[in-house]
Design an enzyme around this catalytic site. Structure first.
Site, PDB file in Angstrom:
ATOM      1  N   TYR A  28       0.827  -1.207   0.000  1.00 55.29           N
ATOM      2  CA  TYR A  28       0.000   0.000   0.000  1.00 55.29           C
ATOM      3  C   TYR A  28       0.868   1.267   0.000  1.00 55.29           C
ATOM      4  O   TYR A  28       0.468   2.294   0.523  1.00 55.29           O
ATOM      5  CB  TYR A  28      -0.959   0.008   1.191  1.00 55.29           C
ATOM      6  CG  TYR A  28      -2.229  -0.764   0.934  1.00 55.29           C
ATOM      7  CD1 TYR A  28      -3.309  -0.163   0.295  1.00 55.29           C
ATOM      8  CD2 TYR A  28      -2.336  -2.095   1.307  1.00 55.29           C
ATOM      9  CE1 TYR A  28      -4.471  -0.862   0.041  1.00 55.29           C
ATOM     10  CE2 TYR A  28      -3.504  -2.814   1.054  1.00 55.29           C
ATOM     11  CZ  TYR A  28      -4.569  -2.198   0.423  1.00 55.29           C
ATOM     12  OH  TYR A  28      -5.726  -2.887   0.167  1.00 55.29           O
ATOM     13  N   SER A  29       2.017   1.181  -0.633  1.00 58.60           N
ATOM     14  CA  SER A  29       2.970   2.286  -0.612  1.00 58.60           C
ATOM     15  C   SER A  29       2.572   3.419  -1.550  1.00 58.60           C
ATOM     16  O   SER A  29       2.448   3.228  -2.769  1.00 58.60           O
ATOM     17  CB  SER A  29       4.359   1.773  -1.006  1.00 58.60           C
ATOM     18  OG  SER A  29       5.248   2.845  -1.252  1.00 58.60           O
ATOM     19  N   ASN A  30       2.387   4.612  -0.997  1.00 58.50           N
ATOM     20  CA  ASN A  30       2.189   5.802  -1.823  1.00 58.50           C
ATOM     21  C   ASN A  30       3.428   6.101  -2.654  1.00 58.50           C
ATOM     22  O   ASN A  30       3.328   6.642  -3.762  1.00 58.50           O
ATOM     23  CB  ASN A  30       1.860   7.003  -0.937  1.00 58.50           C
ATOM     24  CG  ASN A  30       0.428   6.998  -0.447  1.00 58.50           C
ATOM     25  OD1 ASN A  30      -0.491   7.319  -1.195  1.00 58.50           O
ATOM     26  ND2 ASN A  30       0.228   6.629   0.806  1.00 58.50           N
TER      27      ASN A  30
END
Length: 290
Positions: free
Chosen positions: A62-64
């Site tokens: 879920y890395s921006n």
């Protein structure tokens, strides 16, 4: 790309503050927003100047940062690959990465810890590959983040930012020192045991009395929440019209309000909060808001 950043400073009308402002770095771009663009800006310039056409980076599912790197690569006509920590999964964030053309390599957690080894294993013979650490952590990233200080219209008594790696905070501190300001920098680590953030910052900048770490606002650790934090997000957003995320900015704004309640900051001081974007992180916790 992004020669003119759309990053205004806006006043927040929220009791009991009379001078609470927010630097809207979340408005820079829908996908390369906030500190993500600040940290990638000079890395991209460095890669292009060296003739590199393939960005290789690292992050969680879920890395921006992964979405931002994928989008920035596409806008710059570059290839992108990401080592994704953990087992193979599908989610909205990784879907965006692949739509922007990023290749994903799911990597078991033990191997992931040695990022240089991961890079060498796959790309040692690829002369076009350019290594970007998780979150964009680098000296170039701190230079980009230091520029925030030069964009501010007035001098503030306090500047607040959330921290995961400490890179953005190091850049802010560097900017405060370079411009010889009296501003106090308040850093809110979003991980449990966040004292290490000061050591991380010290890799890039001389730690000074300008800096204060507040390590009690992690709400259980990175990407962890509590019912109290979720309720705060709902109330804050409904009151201000400003969307904040559970991983970073919500913890920062909670800290600002709580520190004022403890009389550790003056409600009439000029306070600036840095909105570092990352709003896509809400997608990973959507069930908590239902």
């Amino acid at each position: 790309m992004f020669e003119n950043l759309n990053s205004p400073v806006q006043k927040l009308n929220i009791a009991p503050f009379s001078n609470l402002w927010v630097k809207r770095d979340d408005l820079i771009d829908p996908y390369i927003s906030g500190n993500k663009w600040r940290k990638l800006k000079y890395l991209l310039q460095d890669a292009i100047s060296k003739g590199k056409t393939h960005l290789v980076t690292f992050g969680g599912a879920y890395s921006n940062h992964l979405v931002a790197t994928a989008a920035a690569a596409a806008k710059s006509n570059l290839r992108a690959t990401a080592f994704v920590r953990g087992e193979a999964v599908k989610n909205e964030m990784l879907m965006l990465c692949t739509l922007f053309g990023m290749k994903l390599i799911f990597t078991e957690r033990e191997s992931y810890r040695d990022k240089v080894a991961c890079f060498e294993q796959y790309f040692s013979k690829d002369d076009t590959a350019y290594f970007i650490d998780e979150g964009g952590a680098s000296t170039q990233a701190t230079i980009g983040c230091a520029e925030i200080i030069t964009e501010l219209p007035i001098q503030y008594d306090h500047i607040f930012c959330a921290a995961g790696t400490g890179t953005t905070a190091a850049g802010l501190l560097k900017g405060i020192q370079q411009n010889q300001l009296n501003t106090k920098l308040h850093v809110i680590p979003v991980l449990k045991g966040g004292d290490f953030i000061q050591d991380e910052m010290a890799k890039y900048v001389s730690v000074s009395a300008h800096l204060t770490l507040h390590t009690n606002y992690h709400f259980g650790g990175y990407a962890k929440t509590t019912p109290a934090l979720i309720q705060f997000i709902q109330s804050f957003t409904a009151t201000t019209g400003l969307l904040i995320d559970p991983v970073y900015t919500a913890k920062m704004f909670y800290a600002i309000i709580d520190l004022q309640k403890q009389n550790l900051i003056n409600k009439e001081d000029k306070i600036l909060a840095l909105h570092t974007g990352g709003l896509l992180g809400i997608l990973g916790m959507k069930e908590k808001f239902s």
